[in-house]
Design a protein around this motif. Structure first.
Motif, short mmCIF file in Angstrom:
data_model
loop_
_atom_site.label_atom_id
_atom_site.label_comp_id
_atom_site.label_asym_id
_atom_site.label_seq_id
_atom_site.Cartn_x
_atom_site.Cartn_y
_atom_site.Cartn_z
N MET A 151 1.08 -1.04 -0.42
CA MET A 151 -0.14 0.15 -0.44
C MET A 151 0.78 1.26 0.28
SD MET A 151 -1.65 3.04 2.43
CE MET A 151 -1.60 2.03 3.74
N THR A 152 1.80 1.54 1.12
CA THR A 152 2.97 3.02 1.08
C THR A 152 3.14 2.72 0.05
OG1 THR A 152 2.55 2.27 3.54
CG2 THR A 152 4.83 3.49 2.56
N VAL A 153 4.06 1.95 -0.62
CA VAL A 153 4.64 2.10 -1.93
C VAL A 153 4.47 2.44 -2.98
CG1 VAL A 153 5.31 -0.44 -3.57
CG2 VAL A 153 6.64 1.24 -3.30
N GLN A 154 2.94 2.10 -3.04
CA GLN A 154 1.96 2.27 -4.40
C GLN A 154 1.43 3.67 -3.78
OE1 GLN A 154 1.07 1.02 -7.34
NE2 GLN A 154 2.51 -1.03 -6.85
N ILE B 287 11.62 10.69 -2.16
CA ILE B 287 12.23 9.05 -1.36
C ILE B 287 11.05 8.87 -0.72
CG2 ILE B 287 13.83 10.42 0.47
CD1 ILE B 287 14.58 10.97 -1.77
N ALA B 288 9.98 8.63 -0.04
CA ALA B 288 9.33 8.30 0.44
C ALA B 288 9.04 6.73 -0.23
CB ALA B 288 8.20 8.47 1.69
N SER B 289 8.63 7.05 -0.86
CA SER B 289 8.95 5.90 -2.61
C SER B 289 9.49 4.59 -2.45
CB SER B 289 8.02 6.53 -3.87
OG SER B 289 8.26 5.34 -4.76
N SER C 259 15.94 3.18 -4.16
CA SER C 259 15.75 2.16 -3.14
C SER C 259 17.27 1.23 -3.32
CB SER C 259 14.43 1.53 -3.31
OG SER C 259 14.96 0.44 -5.11
N PRO C 260 17.88 0.51 -4.22
CA PRO C 260 18.45 -0.37 -3.77
C PRO C 260 19.96 0.14 -3.13
CG PRO C 260 17.69 -0.57 -6.41
CD PRO C 260 17.07 0.73 -5.86
#
Length: 300
Positions: free
Chosen positions: A84-87, A163-165, A109-110
């Protein structure tokens, strides 16, 4: 066609289609008056239902995880903080900037993953990881400031959600490994999408009353859910199993490039020279991390 080439082709097609899904989401939000939370909810519910149906028809025991309390709780955490959060953060970043910028920022993210594991394990990162962290930071700086540290080329909200994503994508990548090994990929991802979408229902279900619906928007939504989510994910997983994670990570760099070119062609969004330099530096960090992973595998 050999298995390796077929796997590489699957991952490459998936990456290009993933890049197009961000552009498709931006088109839907701009023309339908649909907010990112509502689109996230509908995308997760639809994609989760399709993946679970496919998994059930494939013969997977999709209800097994619900019988194990500990694993069911872990799935709920993954659904909330991961799927949910990533989308939601990704679509919020698109809404506040554009599909290309949001996709590139999520590719941090990596670097976040390897930096986190280096801290947790108290291990000194290798030279490839150090170089990856440096290139990703420089690339982000160029992308969001165009080289001028006194101003932002995107809004503060776009930077925050981007950045949150990236952090959410890092969690999404690392958390479910045990669950996937135990129950399979499609059931875990399908349930996480369905549950993640269901978590948004009490808050955003009533927002669909003022949405503009046209034939083009219906086609765009079909593409986003079926092609850009369900088919793409299946292609990527099948290809990654054939060629391994490091190669898949390198080929997945086609995603932000695809998003940038399609944003330019279809949405009229232009990337300046600092944007392209920042994008290439962030992508190079993914390649450096993949090279580090291959080096570690060879030395084990």
């Amino acid at each position: 066609m050999g298995a390796t080439r077929k796997g590489m082709l699957n991952v490459l097609i998936a990456a290009i289609l993933w890049g197009s899904s961000g552009v498709c989401a931006q088109y839907i939000m701009e023309h339908s008056q649909m907010g990112s939370p509502f689109l996230t909810m509908i995308r997760l519910l639809s994609g989760g239902f399709i993946l679970l149906t496919f998994s059930f028809l494939h013969g997977d025991g999709i209800f097994r995880i619900l019988k194990n309390r500990k694993d069911a709780i872990s799935l709920l955490i993954f659904s909330l903080v991961g799927a949910m959060t990533v989308q939601l953060t990704f679509l919020m970043a698109i809404e506040k900037s554009n599909a290309a910028t949001a996709t590139v920022l999520q590719f941090l993210s990596p670097t976040i993953i390897v930096a986190w594991f280096a801290i947790v394990r108290k291990a000194r990162p290798g030279r490839f990881v150090f170089a990856a962290i440096a290139t990703s930071l420089i690339g982000t700086f160029l992308l969001v400031t165009h080289g001028d540290p006194t101003s932002l080329s995107i809004s503060g909200a776009a930077l925050f959600w981007g950045i949150a994503s990236a952090f959410a994508a890092a969690f999404y990548t690392t958390w479910p490994s045990t669950l996937i090994a135990r129950y399979g990929t499609l059931p875990i991802v399908g349930w996480s999408m369905l549950l993640g979408g269901a978590m948004l229902l009490p808050f955003y279900a009533g927002q669909g009353t003022h949405i503009v619906i046209t034939g083009n928007l219906l086609l765009a939504f079909f593409y986003l859910v079926v092609i850009g989510t369900s088919l793409t994910f299946s292609l990527y997983l099948k290809g990654a199993q054939m060629i391994g994670g490091p190669k898949a990570s390198i080929l997945s760099c086609a995603e932000p490039l695809s998003s940038a070119f399609l944003s330019l062609l279809l949405l009229g969004i232009s990337f300046t020279l600092p944007d392209w330099l920042g994008t290439l530096l962030i992508l190079s960090s993914v390649i450096l991390i993949s090279l580090d992973s291959r080096r570690r595998v060879k030395t084990v």
